[in-house]
Design an enzyme around this catalytic site. Structure first.
Site, PDB file in Angstrom:
ATOM      1  N   ASP A 175      37.179  26.812  64.369  1.00 36.53           N
ATOM      2  CA  ASP A 175      36.481  25.537  64.585  1.00 36.53           C
ATOM      3  C   ASP A 175      35.115  25.573  63.898  1.00 36.53           C
ATOM      4  OD1 ASP A 175      35.254  27.384  66.323  1.00 36.53           O
ATOM      5  OD2 ASP A 175      34.399  25.698  67.457  1.00 36.53           O
ATOM      6  N   GLU A 233      42.992  44.883  67.390  1.00 38.11           N
ATOM      7  CA  GLU A 233      41.792  44.490  68.147  1.00 38.11           C
ATOM      8  C   GLU A 233      40.834  45.672  68.187  1.00 38.11           C
ATOM      9  OE1 GLU A 233      40.334  41.699  69.596  1.00 38.11           O
ATOM     10  OE2 GLU A 233      38.816  43.185  70.128  1.00 38.11           O
ATOM     11  N   ASP A 292      35.109  36.065  64.438  1.00 40.61           N
ATOM     12  CA  ASP A 292      33.664  35.971  64.704  1.00 40.61           C
ATOM     13  C   ASP A 292      32.947  35.467  63.446  1.00 40.61           C
ATOM     14  OD1 ASP A 292      34.140  36.989  67.221  1.00 40.61           O
ATOM     15  OD2 ASP A 292      33.829  39.064  66.606  1.00 40.61           O
ATOM     16  N   THR A 333      45.808  29.425  70.242  1.00 42.09           N
ATOM     17  CA  THR A 333      45.199  30.680  70.694  1.00 42.09           C
ATOM     18  C   THR A 333      44.314  30.333  71.908  1.00 42.09           C
ATOM     19  OG1 THR A 333      43.062  30.655  69.562  1.00 42.09           O
ATOM     20  CG2 THR A 333      44.983  31.215  68.228  1.00 42.09           C
ATOM     21  N   GLU A 334      43.795  31.368  72.560  1.00 39.29           N
ATOM     22  CA  GLU A 334      42.917  31.104  73.710  1.00 39.29           C
ATOM     23  C   GLU A 334      41.676  30.323  73.291  1.00 39.29           C
ATOM     24  OE1 GLU A 334      42.476  34.973  75.372  1.00 39.29           O
ATOM     25  OE2 GLU A 334      44.158  34.664  76.719  1.00 39.29           O
ATOM     26  N   GLU A 353      48.145  40.126  63.512  1.00 40.17           N
ATOM     27  CA  GLU A 353      46.999  39.279  63.847  1.00 40.17           C
ATOM     28  C   GLU A 353      45.796  40.189  63.981  1.00 40.17           C
ATOM     29  OE1 GLU A 353      45.118  35.980  66.928  1.00 40.17           O
ATOM     30  OE2 GLU A 353      46.874  37.094  67.579  1.00 40.17           O
TER      31      GLU A 353
END
Ligand code: SAM
Length: 211
Positions: free
Chosen positions: A153, A68, A117, A191-192, A43
């Site tokens: 989204d 990350e 992002d 996910t968060e 991920e």
């Protein structure tokens, strides 16, 4: 994501057993490093790791590696691992642009991009994790028919990503503009960011592509 400098995060990452150090030295030898020949799913931009850890619990036969960029974010995932350690989870702190230096062609079976992002300004197009530049980097590490699974989204980013994938010659296996009201919801791991956006009522877009 608002970034706060978390004191001591670099030191914690340097000593934490779940963080892979000098990952470029493992390139081509991930099976030896992991001690098994299970598939590797990564991920990119995993944030605090909620999705990665839930997936790892659900699919113990898969090696999950979270990538990350920021220490202050990664350290939050490490805190969760202390509460609930998982053998099949590892982390790398780095910018995603370096993935071809870490994995050889064929070493990765699947790439998850969750709520990346959006980088809305035209001059930042190349920074979007679904830009053709990034898709080319992913192609250099994925196995044959390896997939990229992307959720967001952000409708503009999603439409941009569909176009980039098509122009770069990727095949579209799944596409929905409203995952949570679609036939594809079964088995979805949130996910968060997804939890936050679903609560707000934002439709979630999802696509699956392979080369
Ligand atoms: N995937 C998580 C989720 O859905 O809850 C977090 C989403 S957050 C909006 C995007 C994350 O990607 C941030 O943690 C950010 O630091 C990370 N990120 C952004 N660009 C990156 C890059 N080039 N390489 C690695 N991580 C990156």
């Amino acid at each position: 994501m608002r970034l706060r400098n978390v004191k001591g995060s670099r030191e914690e990452i340097a000593r934490n057993e779940y963080v892979v150090k000098e990952a470029e030295n493992i390139r081509g030898n991930w099976k030896d490093y992991l001690g098994n020949d299970h598939q590797i799913h990564i991920e990119i931009g995993m944030g605090k790791g909620q999705f990665l850890m839930e997936m790892a619990g659900k699919y113990p036969e898969i090696n999950f590696i979270g990538i990350e960029k920021y220490s202050s974010v990664l350290v939050r995932a490490l805190e969760k691992m202390v509460e609930k350690p998982l053998d099949n989870v590892h982390f790398i702190r780095m910018d995603a642009e370096y993935v071809p230096m870490i994995f050889e062609k064929g070493e990765v079976g699947r790439i998850y991009l969750n709520f990346s992002d959006p980088w809305p300004k035209d001059r930042h197009v190349k920074r979007r994790l679904t830009s053709r530049q990034f898709l080319e980097r992913y192609d250099r590490i994925l196995q044959e028919k390896g997939e990229i699974i992307f959720k967001t989204d952000n409708r503009d980013l999603f439409e941009f990503s569909l176009k980039e994938a098509e122009e770069a010659g990727w095949c579209l296996d799944l596409c929905t503009f409203d995952l949570h009201h679609s036939e594809y919801l079964a088995g979805n791991v949130m996910t968060e960011y997804e939890e936050k956006f679903v609560k707000k009522g934002n439709p979630i877009c999802k696509m699956v592509i392979h080369k």
